[in-house]
Motif scaffolding. Sequence first.
Motif, PDB file in Angstrom:
ATOM      1  N   TYR A  96     -30.638   0.514 -14.055  1.00 26.91           N
ATOM      2  CA  TYR A  96     -30.270   0.846 -12.679  1.00 26.91           C
ATOM      3  C   TYR A  96     -30.488   2.324 -12.407  1.00 26.91           C
ATOM      4  O   TYR A  96     -30.499   3.146 -13.319  1.00 26.91           O
ATOM      5  N   TRP A  97     -30.573   2.623 -11.111  1.00 31.13           N
ATOM      6  CA  TRP A  97     -30.368   3.984 -10.653  1.00 31.13           C
ATOM      7  C   TRP A  97     -28.917   4.085 -10.225  1.00 31.13           C
ATOM      8  O   TRP A  97     -28.381   3.158  -9.609  1.00 31.13           O
ATOM      9  N   ARG A 106     -32.594  12.878  -7.355  1.00 31.05           N
ATOM     10  CA  ARG A 106     -31.489  13.259  -8.245  1.00 31.05           C
ATOM     11  C   ARG A 106     -30.779  12.036  -8.838  1.00 31.05           C
ATOM     12  O   ARG A 106     -29.797  12.196  -9.547  1.00 31.05           O
ATOM     13  N   TRP A 107     -31.257  10.840  -8.512  1.00 26.52           N
ATOM     14  CA  TRP A 107     -30.635   9.644  -9.072  1.00 26.52           C
ATOM     15  C   TRP A 107     -30.873   9.612 -10.574  1.00 26.52           C
ATOM     16  O   TRP A 107     -31.949   9.973 -11.060  1.00 26.52           O
ATOM     17  N   THR A 108     -29.873   9.182 -11.303  1.00 29.99           N
ATOM     18  CA  THR A 108     -29.971   9.082 -12.755  1.00 29.99           C
ATOM     19  C   THR A 108     -29.986   7.615 -13.164  1.00 29.99           C
ATOM     20  O   THR A 108     -29.774   6.718 -12.346  1.00 29.99           O
ATOM     21  N   ASP A 120     -25.108   5.858 -19.644  1.00 26.08           N
ATOM     22  CA  ASP A 120     -25.711   6.707 -18.615  1.00 26.08           C
ATOM     23  C   ASP A 120     -26.625   7.750 -19.240  1.00 26.08           C
ATOM     24  O   ASP A 120     -26.347   8.270 -20.321  1.00 26.08           O
ATOM     25  N   TYR A 121     -27.702   8.045 -18.518  1.00 20.57           N
ATOM     26  CA  TYR A 121     -28.703   9.001 -18.986  1.00 20.57           C
ATOM     27  C   TYR A 121     -29.014   9.973 -17.853  1.00 20.57           C
ATOM     28  O   TYR A 121     -29.239   9.554 -16.718  1.00 20.57           O
ATOM     29  N   PRO A 122     -29.067  11.267 -18.145  1.00 20.06           N
ATOM     30  CA  PRO A 122     -29.286  12.277 -17.105  1.00 20.06           C
ATOM     31  C   PRO A 122     -30.764  12.455 -16.757  1.00 20.06           C
ATOM     32  O   PRO A 122     -31.259  13.577 -16.661  1.00 20.06           O
ATOM     33  N   HIS A 123     -31.464  11.351 -16.597  1.00 21.81           N
ATOM     34  CA  HIS A 123     -32.904  11.369 -16.324  1.00 21.81           C
ATOM     35  C   HIS A 123     -33.211  10.509 -15.107  1.00 21.81           C
ATOM     36  O   HIS A 123     -32.487   9.572 -14.805  1.00 21.81           O
ATOM     37  N   GLY A 124     -34.342  10.814 -14.465  1.00 25.67           N
ATOM     38  CA  GLY A 124     -34.896   9.900 -13.489  1.00 25.67           C
ATOM     39  C   GLY A 124     -35.557   8.741 -14.225  1.00 25.67           C
ATOM     40  O   GLY A 124     -35.659   8.740 -15.460  1.00 25.67           O
ATOM     41  N   LEU A 129     -38.028   6.358 -19.031  1.00 27.38           N
ATOM     42  CA  LEU A 129     -39.001   5.473 -19.685  1.00 27.38           C
ATOM     43  C   LEU A 129     -39.828   6.228 -20.723  1.00 27.38           C
ATOM     44  O   LEU A 129     -40.076   5.718 -21.819  1.00 27.38           O
ATOM     45  N   LEU A 130     -40.259   7.423 -20.377  1.00 24.16           N
ATOM     46  CA  LEU A 130     -41.042   8.230 -21.312  1.00 24.16           C
ATOM     47  C   LEU A 130     -40.235   8.502 -22.579  1.00 24.16           C
ATOM     48  O   LEU A 130     -40.746   8.333 -23.697  1.00 24.16           O
TER      49      LEU A 130
END
Length: 174
Positions: A96-97, A106-108, A120-124, A129-130
């Motif tokens: 999810y975003w 800015r969605w994580t 939760d991950y502080p990434h887009g 994915l990368l």
Amino acid sequence: MHHAVEQLLQLMPATPNGGDALDWDRVDAQFGWRLPSDYRDFVAAFGMGTINETLSIVTPPPSDYPYAHHLLYERTYPPADGLLLWGATDCADDFYWRCEDADPDRWTVAVRTRSNGWHDYPHGMTDFLLQLLSGRIKTPLNADLGIDQPPTFESWREEVQQLRESDDSGSFGY
């Protein structure tokens, strides 16, 4: 093009018939959603499809998409739960975003696994994915993404074509 999409293309080349050209202004007007710029770049390069035959990435409907369900199907903005599903594995892992910021860039990412709860991950999306596909993020997924091998992407068009070819009776009606 977003830097993470460029790096994903090096790690996981797009298929020749991948990538979806969407009218993002129309998507915003029709569904009320403005989506992150890295995601729009991902859709342009890869489109809707599946990574390593396990992780499905969903998008707004391309003009030639033959199904009713898609990323924004029956979803209104802002989402009451603050979440928008953009991917899922065949083993019940959902991606999810967290749509809590007015700026979609800015969605994580939040990942829900049936056996391990929320992470939760502080990434887009594309940075996540990368990191995931290169093995730099270890998330407790139920699915095996097979990241010990180079990742592959299969476009939804390839999946539909395979369904057509495997359906001897022609009953899919596309």
